[in-house]
Design a protein around this motif. Structure first.
Motif, PDB file in Angstrom:
ATOM      1  N   THR A   1     -12.956  -0.681   0.369  1.00  9.37           N
ATOM      2  CA  THR A   1     -13.500   0.350   0.883  1.00  9.37           C
ATOM      3  C   THR A   1     -12.869   1.837   0.464  1.00  9.37           C
ATOM      4  OG1 THR A   1     -12.613   0.496   3.049  1.00  9.37           O
ATOM      5  CG2 THR A   1     -14.570  -0.836   2.963  1.00  9.37           C
ATOM      6  N   VAL A   2     -11.796   1.819  -0.173  1.00 14.57           N
ATOM      7  CA  VAL A   2     -11.052   2.931  -0.354  1.00 14.57           C
ATOM      8  C   VAL A   2     -10.730   2.947  -1.726  1.00 14.57           C
ATOM      9  CG1 VAL A   2      -9.065   4.475   0.212  1.00 14.57           C
ATOM     10  CG2 VAL A   2     -10.272   3.242   1.919  1.00 14.57           C
ATOM     11  N   GLU A   3     -10.785   4.070  -2.575  1.00 17.03           N
ATOM     12  CA  GLU A   3     -10.271   4.021  -3.952  1.00 17.03           C
ATOM     13  C   GLU A   3      -8.922   4.746  -4.006  1.00 17.03           C
ATOM     14  OE1 GLU A   3     -11.005   6.703  -8.095  1.00 17.03           O
ATOM     15  OE2 GLU A   3     -12.459   6.898  -6.341  1.00 17.03           O
ATOM     16  N   PHE A   4      -8.025   3.814  -4.983  1.00 10.40           N
ATOM     17  CA  PHE A   4      -6.722   4.137  -4.623  1.00 10.40           C
ATOM     18  C   PHE A   4      -6.459   5.696  -5.115  1.00 10.40           C
ATOM     19  CE2 PHE A   4      -2.456   4.254  -6.895  1.00 10.40           C
ATOM     20  CZ  PHE A   4      -1.680   4.551  -5.800  1.00 10.40           C
ATOM     21  N   ALA A   5      -5.725   6.479  -4.632  1.00  8.77           N
ATOM     22  CA  ALA A   5      -5.469   7.861  -4.970  1.00  8.77           C
ATOM     23  C   ALA A   5      -6.638   8.745  -5.319  1.00  8.77           C
ATOM     24  CB  ALA A   5      -4.479   7.898  -6.154  1.00  8.77           C
ATOM     25  N   GLY A   6      -7.747   8.223  -4.755  1.00  3.63           N
ATOM     26  CA  GLY A   6      -9.194   9.071  -4.869  1.00  3.63           C
ATOM     27  C   GLY A   6      -9.164  10.180  -4.170  1.00  3.63           C
TER      28      GLY A   6
ATOM     29  N   LEU B   1       0.769  -1.434   0.077  1.00  2.00           N
ATOM     30  CA  LEU B   1      -0.037   0.160  -0.025  1.00  2.00           C
ATOM     31  C   LEU B   1       0.922   1.138   0.044  1.00  2.00           C
ATOM     32  CD1 LEU B   1      -2.741  -1.064   2.638  1.00  2.00           C
ATOM     33  CD2 LEU B   1      -2.813  -1.201   0.169  1.00  2.00           C
ATOM     34  N   LEU B   2       1.904   1.275   0.815  1.00  2.00           N
ATOM     35  CA  LEU B   2       2.763   2.316   0.736  1.00  2.00           C
ATOM     36  C   LEU B   2       3.588   2.391  -0.539  1.00  2.00           C
ATOM     37  CD1 LEU B   2       4.491   4.709   2.374  1.00  2.00           C
ATOM     38  CD2 LEU B   2       5.777   2.968   3.419  1.00  2.00           C
ATOM     39  N   GLU B   3       4.151   1.222  -1.087  1.00  2.00           N
ATOM     40  CA  GLU B   3       4.919   1.229  -2.238  1.00  2.00           C
ATOM     41  C   GLU B   3       3.983   1.707  -3.475  1.00  2.00           C
ATOM     42  OE1 GLU B   3       6.565  -2.105  -5.175  1.00  2.00           O
ATOM     43  OE2 GLU B   3       6.922  -2.346  -3.065  1.00  2.00           O
ATOM     44  N   MET B   4       2.732   1.648  -3.437  1.00  2.00           N
ATOM     45  CA  MET B   4       1.785   2.211  -4.410  1.00  2.00           C
ATOM     46  C   MET B   4       1.685   3.628  -4.423  1.00  2.00           C
ATOM     47  SD  MET B   4      -1.081  -0.587  -4.351  1.00  2.00           S
ATOM     48  CE  MET B   4      -2.149   0.142  -5.674  1.00  2.00           C
TER      49      MET B   4
ATOM     50  N   LEU C   1      -3.471   7.072   3.639  1.00  2.00           N
ATOM     51  CA  LEU C   1      -2.294   6.644   2.710  1.00  2.00           C
ATOM     52  C   LEU C   1      -2.625   6.192   1.477  1.00  2.00           C
ATOM     53  CD1 LEU C   1       1.029   6.823   2.901  1.00  2.00           C
ATOM     54  CD2 LEU C   1       0.589   4.406   3.068  1.00  2.00           C
ATOM     55  N   TYR C   2      -3.552   5.312   1.289  1.00  2.00           N
ATOM     56  CA  TYR C   2      -4.012   4.540   0.313  1.00  2.00           C
ATOM     57  C   TYR C   2      -4.966   5.579  -0.612  1.00  2.00           C
ATOM     58  CZ  TYR C   2      -5.548   0.841  -2.853  1.00  2.00           C
ATOM     59  OH  TYR C   2      -5.913   0.003  -4.088  1.00  2.00           O
ATOM     60  N   ALA C   3      -5.580   6.276  -0.040  1.00  2.00           N
ATOM     61  CA  ALA C   3      -6.365   7.280  -0.831  1.00  2.00           C
ATOM     62  C   ALA C   3      -5.569   8.585  -1.215  1.00  2.00           C
ATOM     63  CB  ALA C   3      -7.543   7.914   0.021  1.00  2.00           C
ATOM     64  N   GLY C   4      -4.359   8.832  -0.872  1.00  2.00           N
ATOM     65  CA  GLY C   4      -3.797   9.918  -1.047  1.00  2.00           C
ATOM     66  C   GLY C   4      -3.975  11.377  -0.279  1.00  2.00           C
TER      67      GLY C   4
END
Length: 499
Positions: free
Chosen positions: A171-176, A6-9, A202-205
């Motif tokens: 439940t969370v959109e990546f970089a959303g 998740l952090l790498e992304m 973090l995952y959501a940005g």
């Protein structure tokens, strides 16, 4: 997939984005990732098979989550409010731990631990260490959290990488998040909500701003100085924030969403918060440690619809925890195990990839079909809105009749003289248990016990009328607002009945 990815992304998407703000510390996603690699090297070099953390969190929580994951060992944030003896008892249950603690807690538990570092020492060592980044198996344990132990000895809940990643990706959109989005986090690091907040934001940005020591005044100040757009609080914090804003009205122009959860919130407080902050979208999030955080959500639209509706069934939903999140199934079962239809109360069972249901030394408590018994009493309405009525362990059995404390508490808090209340059962030779209501009066009032008993009698069956009503300045609670009913029962058992 492990949580370290998740952090790498996030770092691959935008390594220069500010990820964490905690007091004077500010880390970009790239800096956090590099520091986590170094922290993994420090953990591996120590030979530890687990990492324990005692402190107030802030930037240390996401750093240790990812450093431990990249070292291939589980992380256990511990309740820094516990006594040294209690902390040592929990640490002794962990395999070969490396203890990392904030300076103010180093003497609380560190004396008996062979491997120990201060938080500052760990960060310094991580900056200089040879980086390491393992790829754990998705079924490896990522986080171990101890339950609060409000009704029994704390259990160690094992959450795998797959459990946590399933919750985040479901439940969370990546970089959303929008570039200006900022999350204010003040839930404790040892609570599943703290772990979930670190991973999901973090995952959501979304930039994370940590408030390690809560006061409503500082919370309000940070919302404005950091242009916070979303925040998560526990009920006791919400109560204090509403009180502070009522006393000193302060605009919060950037705040768009405010989530609350961790324990039941009284409806009068929810209604007051909605009326006080009409531009803010409120979210009620319900989950358990064993479910990797949230499993049901009452959305901002749900809140507004329930507050404005004239339909009683819709209005009641303001007291619900909403509908199940994607990937989660829910059932209500009878004591005999039969699945109950809408409208009938029973025990809540949940199923989904984010659900662990596994404890160290006990193993899995999932049934043959993967369902987890939450021990929460609940009911679903016809539209799938979930109403949670408290723990099955809290049920009062008076004269052979089962009574859920929440049934009385929901009526009590609608009385203008009642600010908070907890209803408990106290042993009695004649009835088995009697009903005792412990009331925190509204400021400036002196309620009459008999008037409160009449209030209950007028709204519920006569058998629900409390045998005793006692008054306290406050209720004993966990930091997340759960009432410590055992303490109340023990105290009331020693009191004369006429008090």
């Amino acid at each position: 997939m492990s949580i370290s990815l998740l952090l790498e992304m996030a770092a691959s998407s935008d390594q220069d984005r500010t990820a964490v703000v905690s007091d004077e510390l500010r880390f970009t996603t790239g800096e956090l990732s590099a520091l986590a690699d170094g922290g993994a090297g420090v953990i591996a070099a120590s030979g530890a098979r687990s990492v324990a953390y005692v402190g107030t969190g802030g930037a240390m929580l996401p750093l240790l989550l990812f450093a431990a994951a990249r070292a291939g060992v589980p992380l256990t944030p511990l309740n820094y409010r516990l006594s040294g003896d209690r902390l040592r008892e929990l640490i002794d249950r962990l395999p070969d731990p490396l203890l990392i603690s904030d300076d103010e807690y180093r003497n609380a538990a560190g004396a008996s631990v062979r491997r120990a570092l201060g938080s500052g020492e760990f960060v310094t060592a991580a900056r200089a260490s040879e980086p390491l980044s393992l790829s754990p198996d998705p079924e490896d344990i990522a986080v171990v959290l101890f339950t609060s132990g409000t009704t029994s000895r704390p259990k160690a809940v094992e959450l795998t990488h797959n459990n946590l990643v399933s919750y985040i990706t479901g439940t969370v959109e990546f970089a959303g998040a929008q570039p200006e989005d900022v999350a204010l986090i003040c839930v404790p690091p040892y609570h599943i909500a703290g772990v979930g907040a670190a991973l999901s934001n973090l995952y959501a940005g979304r930039k994370m701003v940590y408030l390690r020591s809560f006061t409503p005044e500082e919370w309000i100040r940070l919302v404005n100085t950091e242009a916070v757009t979303t925040a998560t609080v526990v009920p006791t914090m919400l109560d204090r924030i509403v009180g502070a804003l009522s006393a000193t009205p302060t605009p919060l122009p950037t705040l768009r969403n405010l989530a609350y959860g961790g324990s039941k919130v009284a409806l009068p407080l929810v209604r007051k918060a909605l009326d006080l902050l009409p531009e803010v979208g409120f979210v009620n999030a319900y989950g358990l440690t064993e479910t990797s955080s949230t499993i049901a959500v009452l959305t901002p639209d749900d809140h507004r619809a329930a507050r404005a509706s004239t339909d009683e069934d819709v209005r009641k939903r303001l007291g619900s925890v909403g509908q199940a999140v994607p990937g989660i199934e829910v059932q209500i079962r009878s004591e005999q195990g039969a699945v109950l239809p809408a409208g009938q109360p029973g025990e809540l069972y949940v199923r989904g990839p984010q659900v662990s249901g596994k404890y160290t030394g006990i193993g899995s408590v999932l049934d043959a079909e993967g369902w987890f018994p939450t021990k929460d009493l609940a009911v679903l309405d016809a539209e799938g809105y979930l109403f949670v009525h408290g723990r099955s362990d809290d049920t009062i059995i008076r004269g052979g009749e089962n009574i859920a404390p929440a049934e009385l508490e929901d009526v009590f808090v609608e009385h203008p003289d009642v600010h908070e209340v907890a209803v408990v059962g106290v042993e009695d030779a004649e009835w088995g248990q009697i009903i005792v209501a412990v009331v925190v009066p509204t400021a400036g009032t002196t309620p009459d016990p008999e008037a409160l008993r009449t209030h209950i009698r007028n709204n519920l069956r006569g058998s629900r009328t409390p045998d005793r009503v006692v008054f306290r300045d406050h209720l004993p609670t966990t930091p997340t607002g759960k009432v410590l009913r055992r303490e109340l029962v023990a105290e009331l058992t020693l009191e004369p009945a006429d008090q």
